[in-house]
Design a protein around this motif. Structure first.
Motif, PDB file in Angstrom:
ATOM      1  N   SER A   1       0.827  -1.209   0.000  1.00 35.04           N
ATOM      2  CA  SER A   1       0.000   0.000   0.000  1.00 35.04           C
ATOM      3  C   SER A   1       0.859   1.256   0.000  1.00 35.04           C
ATOM      4  CB  SER A   1      -0.920   0.004   1.229  1.00 35.04           C
ATOM      5  OG  SER A   1      -1.769  -1.115   1.232  1.00 35.04           O
ATOM      6  N   LEU A   2       1.885   1.265   0.827  1.00 32.93           N
ATOM      7  CA  LEU A   2       2.775   2.432   0.897  1.00 32.93           C
ATOM      8  C   LEU A   2       3.564   2.609  -0.404  1.00 32.93           C
ATOM      9  CD1 LEU A   2       3.983   1.977   4.577  1.00 32.93           C
ATOM     10  CD2 LEU A   2       2.488   3.782   3.713  1.00 32.93           C
ATOM     11  N   LEU A   3       3.900   1.503  -1.068  1.00 30.04           N
ATOM     12  CA  LEU A   3       4.549   1.595  -2.379  1.00 30.04           C
ATOM     13  C   LEU A   3       3.610   2.236  -3.410  1.00 30.04           C
ATOM     14  CD1 LEU A   3       6.409  -1.847  -2.620  1.00 30.04           C
ATOM     15  CD2 LEU A   3       7.461   0.416  -2.403  1.00 30.04           C
ATOM     16  N   PHE A   4       2.325   1.892  -3.366  1.00 35.35           N
ATOM     17  CA  PHE A   4       1.344   2.519  -4.247  1.00 35.35           C
ATOM     18  C   PHE A   4       1.288   4.027  -4.000  1.00 35.35           C
ATOM     19  CE2 PHE A   4      -0.464  -1.578  -5.452  1.00 35.35           C
ATOM     20  CZ  PHE A   4      -1.002  -1.305  -6.703  1.00 35.35           C
ATOM     21  N   ILE A   5       1.298   4.418  -2.724  1.00 33.08           N
ATOM     22  CA  ILE A   5       1.257   5.845  -2.394  1.00 33.08           C
ATOM     23  C   ILE A   5       2.496   6.557  -2.937  1.00 33.08           C
ATOM     24  CG2 ILE A   5       1.333   7.521  -0.497  1.00 33.08           C
ATOM     25  CD1 ILE A   5      -0.366   5.569   1.135  1.00 33.08           C
ATOM     26  N   MET A   6       3.656   5.951  -2.764  1.00 33.27           N
ATOM     27  CA  MET A   6       4.892   6.573  -3.254  1.00 33.27           C
ATOM     28  C   MET A   6       4.898   6.681  -4.774  1.00 33.27           C
ATOM     29  SD  MET A   6       7.910   5.181  -0.716  1.00 33.27           S
ATOM     30  CE  MET A   6       7.348   3.499  -0.436  1.00 33.27           C
ATOM     31  N   LEU A   7       4.453   5.614  -5.464  1.00 32.17           N
ATOM     32  CA  LEU A   7       4.374   5.651  -6.922  1.00 32.17           C
ATOM     33  C   LEU A   7       3.420   6.749  -7.384  1.00 32.17           C
ATOM     34  CD1 LEU A   7       5.059   4.358  -9.690  1.00 32.17           C
ATOM     35  CD2 LEU A   7       3.098   2.821  -9.320  1.00 32.17           C
ATOM     36  N   GLY A   8       2.245   6.815  -6.758  1.00 35.41           N
ATOM     37  CA  GLY A   8       1.275   7.845  -7.111  1.00 35.41           C
ATOM     38  C   GLY A   8       1.791   9.247  -6.845  1.00 35.41           C
ATOM     39  N   SER A   9       2.552   9.410  -5.763  1.00 39.82           N
ATOM     40  CA  SER A   9       3.116  10.729  -5.434  1.00 39.82           C
ATOM     41  C   SER A   9       4.115  11.180  -6.490  1.00 39.82           C
ATOM     42  CB  SER A   9       3.794  10.679  -4.057  1.00 39.82           C
ATOM     43  OG  SER A   9       2.855  10.393  -3.043  1.00 39.82           O
ATOM     44  N   ILE A  10       4.926  10.250  -6.995  1.00 36.90           N
ATOM     45  CA  ILE A  10       5.895  10.580  -8.052  1.00 36.90           C
ATOM     46  C   ILE A  10       5.165  10.997  -9.327  1.00 36.90           C
ATOM     47  CG2 ILE A  10       7.674   9.632  -9.563  1.00 36.90           C
ATOM     48  CD1 ILE A  10       8.559   7.871  -7.180  1.00 36.90           C
ATOM     49  N   PHE A  11       4.139  10.231  -9.713  1.00 31.77           N
ATOM     50  CA  PHE A  11       3.352  10.571 -10.905  1.00 31.77           C
ATOM     51  C   PHE A  11       2.756  11.976 -10.769  1.00 31.77           C
ATOM     52  CE2 PHE A  11       2.110   6.333 -13.112  1.00 31.77           C
ATOM     53  CZ  PHE A  11       3.442   5.962 -13.122  1.00 31.77           C
ATOM     54  N   SER A  12       2.155  12.247  -9.613  1.00 29.99           N
ATOM     55  CA  SER A  12       1.474  13.524  -9.400  1.00 29.99           C
ATOM     56  C   SER A  12       2.450  14.689  -9.361  1.00 29.99           C
ATOM     57  CB  SER A  12       0.673  13.479  -8.091  1.00 29.99           C
ATOM     58  OG  SER A  12      -0.320  12.483  -8.136  1.00 29.99           O
ATOM     59  N   ALA A  13       3.603  14.471  -8.716  1.00 28.32           N
ATOM     60  CA  ALA A  13       4.591  15.544  -8.589  1.00 28.32           C
ATOM     61  C   ALA A  13       5.212  15.893  -9.933  1.00 28.32           C
ATOM     62  CB  ALA A  13       5.672  15.136  -7.592  1.00 28.32           C
ATOM     63  N   LEU A  14       5.448  14.895 -10.783  1.00 27.49           N
ATOM     64  CA  LEU A  14       6.120  15.128 -12.055  1.00 27.49           C
ATOM     65  C   LEU A  14       5.165  15.522 -13.182  1.00 27.49           C
ATOM     66  CD1 LEU A  14       8.771  12.242 -12.052  1.00 27.49           C
ATOM     67  CD2 LEU A  14       9.028  14.629 -11.302  1.00 27.49           C
ATOM     68  N   ALA A  15       3.854  15.357 -12.952  1.00 30.30           N
ATOM     69  CA  ALA A  15       2.875  15.667 -14.000  1.00 30.30           C
ATOM     70  C   ALA A  15       3.015  17.096 -14.534  1.00 30.30           C
ATOM     71  CB  ALA A  15       1.457  15.417 -13.484  1.00 30.30           C
ATOM     72  N   PRO A  16       3.073  18.131 -13.677  1.00 31.27           N
ATOM     73  CA  PRO A  16       3.188  19.498 -14.224  1.00 31.27           C
ATOM     74  C   PRO A  16       4.586  19.837 -14.729  1.00 31.27           C
ATOM     75  CG  PRO A  16       3.204  19.575 -11.826  1.00 31.27           C
ATOM     76  CD  PRO A  16       2.926  18.145 -12.206  1.00 31.27           C
ATOM     77  N   VAL A  17       5.565  18.989 -14.417  1.00 34.90           N
ATOM     78  CA  VAL A  17       6.940  19.230 -14.863  1.00 34.90           C
ATOM     79  C   VAL A  17       7.132  18.789 -16.312  1.00 34.90           C
ATOM     80  CG1 VAL A  17       9.372  18.696 -14.460  1.00 34.90           C
ATOM     81  CG2 VAL A  17       7.815  19.003 -12.508  1.00 34.90           C
TER      82      VAL A  17
END
Length: 407
Positions: free
Chosen positions: A80-96
């Protein structure tokens, strides 16, 4: 629990799990206007940033206990925590790396992954505390879970608003490192005990759901409904305030975070007070349910006419006090009115309905927020219907008398 590990350290690590779940929405409420402006989104699309997190989280809750019985709590938590970390990377890099709708789509995908992971953390925290501890240590662990849950609600809007002053998508990196901290804490310090019982088969689980709903629907559904409505309104109001404070009153940054945290402080304080003073007396439970919905109904009746800045802050805080009375009473009613063999299943379904309320709040308020009077009248109507359905399910209403009947 790992051999030689401090009980206090293990309890605090477990407490991080509900903190992670709560932060997954509350920290991002203040930055929704920033996301909308940066990606040129509508208010409804801004609401989806919260909703797409909450819906998968809600849908994961009822089945997570079944999965963890088979593969173990620790494995479920780590994945579950790996899913959160993966999702956080996707979300953080989306506007970049993307712009406009492409960035928005990538952001939603990241939020979806975060929601899938977060929906497993808080339920597993309670289950893990029950597995690892007994007696006083178990009570201490469960109490810490609630403290971290409440702390997350209060702190995260302030933190999110503060970070957004400098770089709004940095909040996703903060969420990543918070999940990473919890991951290594669980990985290093938690060692599960061997399971002693055969896990429930999927066919039996499905049958249990049907039996409980059919047998207990008269009192179960009204409490589920009222709790879901209460949380829909709370998170819808937080979403509404985030826009309203900026667009109408020019309140930004940390000050906006403090304003958003204020109702959550009242919710936390009165939830703690209610839980401490209510006990498990059925008359008291019903009275707090009535008191909470009455305060909530009154606050929305007044908000129809008084929704300036001061009225908004005071009356939304009053609504949070009403939820502070109602939600602990609803929790007690749900957990105390079923047997121990059914409790886990009922609480899972109850948690799902509550989290669906959290999911639907922002998107519902984003559709209606163009007319505050209409919005608050709709909210008043929802609470009124929930109130009527709840008391209609009781055979005895404990006003000026005691009731001995079942909740």
């Amino acid at each position: 629990m790992k051999e030689g590990a401090s009980t206090t350290v293990v309890i605090y690590i477990i407490g991080l799990l509900p903190f992670v779940m709560v932060v997954g929405n509350s920290m991002f409420i203040p930055i929704i206007p920033d996301i909308q402006h940066a990606l040129q989104l509508t208010a409804i699309e801004g609401g989806l940033v919260l909703t797409v997190f909450s819906i998968p989280a809600a849908l994961m809750i009822p089945i997570i206990g079944l999965i963890s019985d088979r593969i173990g709590r620790k494995k479920v938590i780590l994945v579950s925590l790996l899913f959160i970390m993966l999702g956080s990377i996707f979300s953080a890099l989306a506007p970049v790396f993307f712009e406009g709708q492409s960035a928005f789509s990538m952001l939603l995908l990241g939020r979806f992954f975060q929601g899938v992971g977060a929906g497993r953390t808080a339920p597993m925290a309670m289950a893990l505390a029950g597995d690892l501890f007994v007696g006083t240590d178990r009570s201490k662990a469960l109490g810490t879970v609630e403290v971290f849950n409440s702390l997350g609600k209060v702190v995260s809007p302030i933190v999110g608003a503060f970070i957004a002053v400098y770089l709004w998508f940095a909040t996703f990196f903060v969420y990543f490192f918070l999940a990473l901290l919890a991951y290594f804490g669980i990985k290093v310090w938690i060692k599960e005990r061997m399971k002693e019982a055969e896990p429930l088969r999927l066919k039996d689980y499905h049958r249990s759901v049907q039996e409980i709903i059919l047998r207990e629907f008269k009192w179960l559904i009204p409490i589920f409904l009222a709790s879901g409505v209460g949380l829909l309104l709370l998170f819808g109001l937080m979403f509404f305030m985030s826009y309203y404070l900026e667009e109408s009153y020019g309140v930004y940054g940390t000050l906006k975070g403090i304003y958003l945290a204020l109702p959550l402080v009242f919710l936390t304080v009165f939830s703690y007070w209610t839980g401490k003073n209510m006990g498990d007396n059925k008359n008291y439970v019903k009275r707090y349910l009535l008191l909470g919905l009455s305060v909530l109904l009154t606050s929305f009746a007044l908000l129809i006419f008084f929704h300036g800045l001061l009225g908004l802050l005071v009356l939304i805080s009053l609504a949070s006090i009403g939820l502070g009375f109602f939600l602990p009473a609803a929790n007690t009613a749900v957990t105390a009115s079923v047997g121990i063999k059914e409790r886990g299943l009922v609480v899972s379904l109850y948690s799902m309905v509550r989290f669906l309320g959290v999911a639907l709040g922002p998107i519902t308020f984003s559709i209606l927020m163009h007319d505050p009077m209409e919005l608050f009248f709709f909210s008043f109507f929802l609470v009124g219907i929930s109130f009527i359905i709840l008391i209609s399910s009781w055979t005895c209403i404990p006003i000026l008398r005691d009731c001995s009947s079942r909740i």
